[in-house]
Design an enzyme around this catalytic site. Structure first.
Site, short mmCIF file in Angstrom:
data_model
loop_
_atom_site.label_atom_id
_atom_site.label_comp_id
_atom_site.label_asym_id
_atom_site.label_seq_id
_atom_site.Cartn_x
_atom_site.Cartn_y
_atom_site.Cartn_z
N ASN A 211 -29.39 -17.14 -17.05
CA ASN A 211 -29.54 -15.77 -17.40
C ASN A 211 -28.53 -15.18 -16.29
OD1 ASN A 211 -30.06 -15.57 -20.49
ND2 ASN A 211 -31.72 -15.93 -19.82
N GLU B 240 -28.74 -17.00 -25.88
CA GLU B 240 -29.27 -16.02 -24.45
C GLU B 240 -27.74 -15.68 -23.67
OE1 GLU B 240 -33.64 -16.76 -23.24
OE2 GLU B 240 -31.40 -17.62 -22.92
N HIS C 68 -36.86 -12.47 -24.41
CA HIS C 68 -37.75 -13.69 -24.68
C HIS C 68 -37.11 -14.33 -25.88
CE1 HIS C 68 -42.30 -14.88 -25.21
NE2 HIS C 68 -42.08 -15.18 -26.82
N GLY D 184 -32.26 -19.81 -12.87
CA GLY D 184 -30.93 -18.46 -13.62
C GLY D 184 -29.87 -18.35 -13.89
#
Length: 188
Positions: free
Chosen positions: A14, A172, A102, A12
Protein backbone atom coordinates in the site's frame (compact mmCIF):
# COMPACT_ATOMS: atom_id res chain seq x y z
CA UNK A 1 3.25 21.10 -2.11
CA UNK A 2 1.42 18.92 0.44
CA UNK A 3 3.68 16.57 2.41
CA UNK A 4 2.67 13.00 3.28
CA UNK A 5 4.34 10.58 5.71
CA UNK A 6 3.47 6.88 5.70
CA UNK A 7 3.75 4.55 8.70
CA UNK A 8 3.93 0.83 7.88
CA UNK A 9 5.00 -2.35 9.66
CA UNK A 10 5.24 -4.92 6.88
CA UNK A 11 5.70 -5.48 3.17
CA UNK A 12 4.54 -2.03 2.15
CA UNK A 13 2.50 -2.72 -0.97
CA UNK A 14 0.00 0.00 0.00
CA UNK A 15 2.83 2.40 0.83
CA UNK A 16 4.51 1.72 -2.52
CA UNK A 17 1.21 2.22 -4.34
CA UNK A 18 0.67 5.59 -2.65
CA UNK A 19 4.27 6.69 -3.31
CA UNK A 20 3.93 5.80 -7.00
CA UNK A 21 0.53 7.52 -7.22
CA UNK A 22 2.01 10.81 -6.01
CA UNK A 23 5.40 10.61 -7.78
CA UNK A 24 4.41 12.93 -10.63
CA UNK A 25 1.83 14.90 -8.71
CA UNK A 26 2.44 18.64 -8.51
CA UNK A 27 0.26 19.13 -5.42
CA UNK A 28 1.44 16.39 -3.02
CA UNK A 29 4.30 13.99 -2.39
CA UNK A 30 5.31 11.26 0.02
CA UNK A 31 8.32 12.67 1.85
CA UNK A 32 8.89 10.02 4.52
CA UNK A 33 8.21 6.36 5.27
CA UNK A 34 8.51 5.19 8.88
CA UNK A 35 8.50 1.67 10.26
CA UNK A 36 8.63 0.09 13.69
CA UNK A 37 10.08 -3.04 12.04
CA UNK A 38 13.72 -2.70 10.91
CA UNK A 39 13.28 -5.75 8.65
CA UNK A 40 10.09 -4.51 6.98
CA UNK A 41 10.09 -4.73 3.19
CA UNK A 42 8.44 -1.29 3.11
CA UNK A 43 11.84 0.28 3.91
CA UNK A 44 13.44 -1.36 0.88
CA UNK A 45 10.53 -0.28 -1.32
CA UNK A 46 10.82 3.32 -0.11
CA UNK A 47 14.58 3.36 -0.72
CA UNK A 48 14.14 2.06 -4.28
CA UNK A 49 11.61 4.82 -4.93
CA UNK A 50 13.89 7.51 -3.49
CA UNK A 51 11.80 8.24 -0.39
CA UNK A 52 13.53 8.97 2.91
CA UNK A 53 12.76 6.32 5.49
CA UNK A 54 13.57 5.52 9.07
CA UNK A 55 12.86 3.02 11.81
CA UNK A 56 11.91 3.67 15.39
CA UNK A 57 10.97 1.96 18.64
CA UNK A 58 8.03 2.54 21.00
CA UNK A 59 10.09 4.84 23.20
CA UNK A 60 10.92 7.10 20.24
CA UNK A 61 7.35 7.16 18.92
CA UNK A 62 6.03 8.15 22.34
CA UNK A 63 8.71 10.85 22.75
CA UNK A 64 7.31 14.18 21.63
CA UNK A 65 10.84 15.58 21.08
CA UNK A 66 11.62 12.73 18.62
CA UNK A 67 8.32 13.39 16.86
CA UNK A 68 8.99 17.13 16.53
CA UNK A 69 12.43 16.42 15.05
CA UNK A 70 11.29 13.75 12.58
CA UNK A 71 7.71 14.64 11.70
CA UNK A 72 8.01 18.25 10.59
CA UNK A 73 5.62 20.16 8.36
CA UNK A 74 3.39 17.25 7.41
CA UNK A 75 -0.03 17.73 5.88
CA UNK A 76 -1.14 14.11 6.30
CA UNK A 77 0.03 10.95 8.05
CA UNK A 78 -1.11 7.73 6.40
CA UNK A 79 -1.13 4.44 8.30
CA UNK A 80 -0.72 1.66 5.75
CA UNK A 81 -0.44 -1.60 7.63
CA UNK A 82 0.93 0.02 10.77
CA UNK A 83 0.10 -2.28 13.68
CA UNK A 84 0.82 -0.18 16.77
CA UNK A 85 -1.66 2.09 18.44
CA UNK A 86 -0.89 5.64 17.33
CA UNK A 87 0.21 7.89 20.23
CA UNK A 88 -2.19 10.51 21.52
CA UNK A 89 0.44 13.27 21.45
CA UNK A 90 0.72 12.81 17.68
CA UNK A 91 -3.05 12.66 17.25
CA UNK A 92 -3.26 16.01 19.05
CA UNK A 93 -0.46 17.54 16.97
CA UNK A 94 -1.95 16.22 13.72
CA UNK A 95 -5.63 16.51 14.58
CA UNK A 96 -7.75 15.08 11.73
CA UNK A 97 -4.57 14.54 9.72
CA UNK A 98 -3.93 10.85 10.49
CA UNK A 99 -5.77 8.30 8.35
CA UNK A 100 -5.80 4.51 8.23
CA UNK A 101 -7.11 1.82 5.92
CA UNK A 102 -8.84 -1.12 7.62
CA UNK A 103 -9.48 -4.41 5.76
CA UNK A 104 -13.17 -4.68 6.69
CA UNK A 105 -16.36 -2.67 6.73
CA UNK A 106 -16.16 -0.95 10.08
CA UNK A 107 -17.61 -1.05 12.66
CA UNK A 108 -17.55 -4.81 11.97
CA UNK A 109 -14.26 -6.63 12.55
CA UNK A 110 -12.41 -3.71 14.07
CA UNK A 111 -10.51 -3.25 17.31
CA UNK A 112 -7.30 -4.47 18.88
CA UNK A 113 -5.95 -7.61 17.22
CA UNK A 114 -8.22 -7.27 14.19
CA UNK A 115 -5.85 -6.79 11.28
CA UNK A 116 -4.86 -8.64 8.12
CA UNK A 117 -5.62 -12.35 8.01
CA UNK A 118 -7.31 -12.23 11.45
CA UNK A 119 -10.02 -10.07 9.87
CA UNK A 120 -10.38 -12.18 6.72
CA UNK A 121 -10.59 -15.40 8.73
CA UNK A 122 -13.36 -13.91 10.92
CA UNK A 123 -15.28 -12.72 7.84
CA UNK A 124 -15.20 -16.22 6.32
CA UNK A 125 -16.00 -17.98 9.61
CA UNK A 126 -19.07 -15.76 10.07
CA UNK A 127 -20.31 -16.49 6.52
CA UNK A 128 -20.41 -12.81 5.59
CA UNK A 129 -21.86 -12.04 2.16
CA UNK A 130 -19.60 -9.01 1.76
CA UNK A 131 -16.51 -7.35 3.12
CA UNK A 132 -14.46 -4.37 2.03
CA UNK A 133 -12.20 -1.58 3.14
CA UNK A 134 -12.75 1.37 5.43
CA UNK A 135 -10.56 4.44 5.25
CA UNK A 136 -10.99 6.42 8.46
CA UNK A 137 -9.46 9.10 10.61
CA UNK A 138 -7.43 7.72 13.49
CA UNK A 139 -8.40 8.55 17.05
CA UNK A 140 -7.31 7.24 20.46
CA UNK A 141 -9.28 3.97 20.00
CA UNK A 142 -8.51 1.21 17.49
CA UNK A 143 -10.67 1.56 14.36
CA UNK A 144 -13.18 3.97 15.90
CA UNK A 145 -12.29 7.21 14.10
CA UNK A 146 -14.71 8.91 11.73
CA UNK A 147 -15.23 6.98 8.50
CA UNK A 148 -14.10 8.78 5.35
CA UNK A 149 -14.76 6.10 2.71
CA UNK A 150 -15.84 2.49 2.31
CA UNK A 151 -15.74 0.14 -0.69
CA UNK A 152 -17.34 -3.31 -0.75
CA UNK A 153 -16.73 -6.65 -2.39
CA UNK A 154 -18.87 -9.77 -2.36
CA UNK A 155 -17.77 -12.89 -0.55
CA UNK A 156 -18.66 -16.27 -2.01
CA UNK A 157 -19.35 -19.29 0.21
CA UNK A 158 -16.29 -21.03 -1.29
CA UNK A 159 -13.94 -18.09 -0.60
CA UNK A 160 -11.04 -18.78 1.74
CA UNK A 161 -9.43 -16.10 3.92
CA UNK A 162 -6.73 -15.83 1.21
CA UNK A 163 -9.42 -15.19 -1.43
CA UNK A 164 -10.91 -12.46 0.74
CA UNK A 165 -7.45 -10.97 1.30
CA UNK A 166 -6.91 -10.77 -2.47
CA UNK A 167 -10.24 -8.99 -2.97
CA UNK A 168 -9.49 -6.53 -0.16
CA UNK A 169 -5.99 -5.87 -1.51
CA UNK A 170 -7.48 -5.00 -4.89
CA UNK A 171 -9.82 -2.47 -3.25
CA UNK A 172 -6.93 -0.95 -1.29
CA UNK A 173 -4.79 -0.58 -4.41
CA UNK A 174 -7.61 1.09 -6.31
CA UNK A 175 -9.06 3.43 -3.71
CA UNK A 176 -6.52 4.26 -1.00
CA UNK A 177 -4.34 6.67 -3.05
CA UNK A 178 -7.43 8.33 -4.56
CA UNK A 179 -8.98 8.93 -1.14
CA UNK A 180 -5.67 10.30 0.20
CA UNK A 181 -5.66 12.77 -2.69
CA UNK A 182 -9.28 13.75 -1.99
CA UNK A 183 -8.48 14.36 1.69
CA UNK A 184 -5.56 16.60 0.74
CA UNK A 185 -7.66 18.45 -1.86
CA UNK A 186 -10.40 19.28 0.62
CA UNK A 187 -7.96 20.22 3.36
CA UNK A 188 -7.33 23.89 2.66
Amino acid sequence: MKRIAIFASGSGSNAENIIRYFQNNKKAEVVLVLSNNPNALVLERATKLGVKNLTFGKEQLNDSKWAVENLKNLDLIVLAGFLWKFPEHLLETYKNKVVNVHPALLPKYGGKGMYGMHVHKAVVENNEAESGITIHYVNEHYDEGAIIFQAKCSINKKDTPNDVAAKIHELEMKYFPEVVQQILSTDG
